[in-house]
Motif scaffolding. Structure first.
Motif, PDB file in Angstrom:
ATOM      1  N   LEU A 157     -92.930 -24.117  26.287  1.00 34.04           N
ATOM      2  CA  LEU A 157     -94.145 -25.436  26.465  1.00 34.04           C
ATOM      3  C   LEU A 157     -94.979 -25.123  25.523  1.00 34.04           C
ATOM      4  N   ILE A 158     -94.918 -23.845  24.273  1.00 31.06           N
ATOM      5  CA  ILE A 158     -95.863 -23.317  23.004  1.00 31.06           C
ATOM      6  C   ILE A 158     -94.594 -24.631  21.680  1.00 31.06           C
ATOM      7  N   LEU A 159     -93.560 -24.053  21.653  1.00 27.61           N
ATOM      8  CA  LEU A 159     -92.856 -24.555  20.455  1.00 27.61           C
ATOM      9  C   LEU A 159     -93.248 -25.608  19.961  1.00 27.61           C
ATOM     10  N   PRO A 160     -92.952 -26.721  21.089  1.00 31.98           N
ATOM     11  CA  PRO A 160     -93.512 -28.614  20.331  1.00 31.98           C
ATOM     12  C   PRO A 160     -94.669 -27.884  19.731  1.00 31.98           C
ATOM     13  N   PHE A 161     -95.538 -27.849  20.430  1.00 31.78           N
ATOM     14  CA  PHE A 161     -96.749 -28.448  20.139  1.00 31.78           C
ATOM     15  C   PHE A 161     -97.595 -26.891  18.531  1.00 31.78           C
TER      16      PHE A 161
END
Length: 287
Positions: A157-161
């Motif tokens: 969830l966090i890495l793309p952002f």
């Protein structure tokens, strides 16, 4: 001529006063709409069980809900678990996304734009779509019912952002600094850690805080991958709060828990507010 001119000036001043009043009224309505739910949670958390059913905008200063909540070892353990999981997943995602952002923002290779688009597309998929696949991967890694399962799944969830935001920030940094460091014989890793990283404080602070909030508030993965009370995180612990009987809904304790878990986020935002604003507005104006 003086009469109409004076009248037009008065009308202009009245029009400005009306516009100013409308602006202030609009801001007040927006603030009331945004802040009233949190205020209602605060006053509801300070009401006794009997006074919850009577409408009042004033708190009754009854802290029994907070006392019973802080005496709940499951909830206090959930706060610690959420802090560990959110901090670990945010730190790991920042480290990985810094390396990826430098490669995508500075190293020009044919498929860099395609990779960046794929990274953005990953964040579009809802959690339910990847839930079954993540369940199989977590079981294969033997992370099920452990905090490592949440740390690993939150990276999805966090890495793309974080990668997208840091890539945009690195692209806005002047290339002359990197070219001078390459002439002096610095490696790519040394350029990232010693030249670019000191300039990325606002971006790292804002991106890391938003990643921490995302991991702190996540519910679906925490509910699916963790089944024991000692490893649960705060959102799931709040959802599973029960009253003294099966027919009692502990509304006051839930409001007290909501206020309690929001306070750390408010404190972090107040501490890093200048860096957050600088990081979010970096690159917005060029020239």
């Amino acid at each position: 001529m003086t009469g109409p001119k004076r009248y037009s000036n008065q009308a202009y001043r009245r029009l400005r006063a009306v516009k100013r009043f409308g602006l202030y009224a609009g801001v007040a309505i927006v603030l009331a709409y945004m802040l009233f739910p949190y205020y209602w949670a605060i006053i509801s958390s300070t009401k006794s069980r009997a006074s919850l059913y009577s409408f009042s905008l004033l708190p009754s200063l009854d802290f029994s809900n907070y006392i019973s909540l802080f005496n709940n070892p499951i909830f206090m353990g959930a706060i610690v678990n959420s802090a560990i999981v959110a901090f670990s997943s945010s730190l790991i995602s920042l480290i990985i996304s810094l390396l990826a952002a430098y490669a995508l923002g500075r190293l020009h290779f044919p498929v860099s734009r395609i990779i960046l688009i794929c990274v953005l597309m990953i964040s579009v998929f809802p959690q339910v779509v990847v839930l079954s696949g993540m369940f199989e991967v977590i079981g294969w890694l033997d992370f099920y019912n452990r905090p490592a399962a949440l740390i690993f799944s939150y990276l999805l969830l966090i890495l793309p952002f974080t990668t997208w935001v840091l890539t945009s920030f690195i692209r806005d940094l002047p290339t002359e600094l990197e070219e001078a460091a390459l002439i002096d014989g610095c490696s790519r890793i040394r350029i990232l850690t010693h030249v670019l990283l000191p300039l990325m404080g606002p971006a790292i602070a804002s991106t890391g805080l938003l990643a921490f909030i995302l991991a702190w508030n996540e519910f679906l993965f925490a509910l699916t991958f963790i089944l024991t009370d000692e490893n649960r995180t705060v959102p799931v612990a709040i959802g599973l709060l029960t009253g003294s009987s099966r027919y009692e809904y502990p509304f006051g304790q839930i409001m007290a828990a909501s206020v309690t878990v929001t306070l750390p986020l408010l404190i972090l935002v107040l501490i890093f507010q200048r860096k957050i604003v600088a990081g979010l507005t970096a690159g917005a104006v060029k020239g």
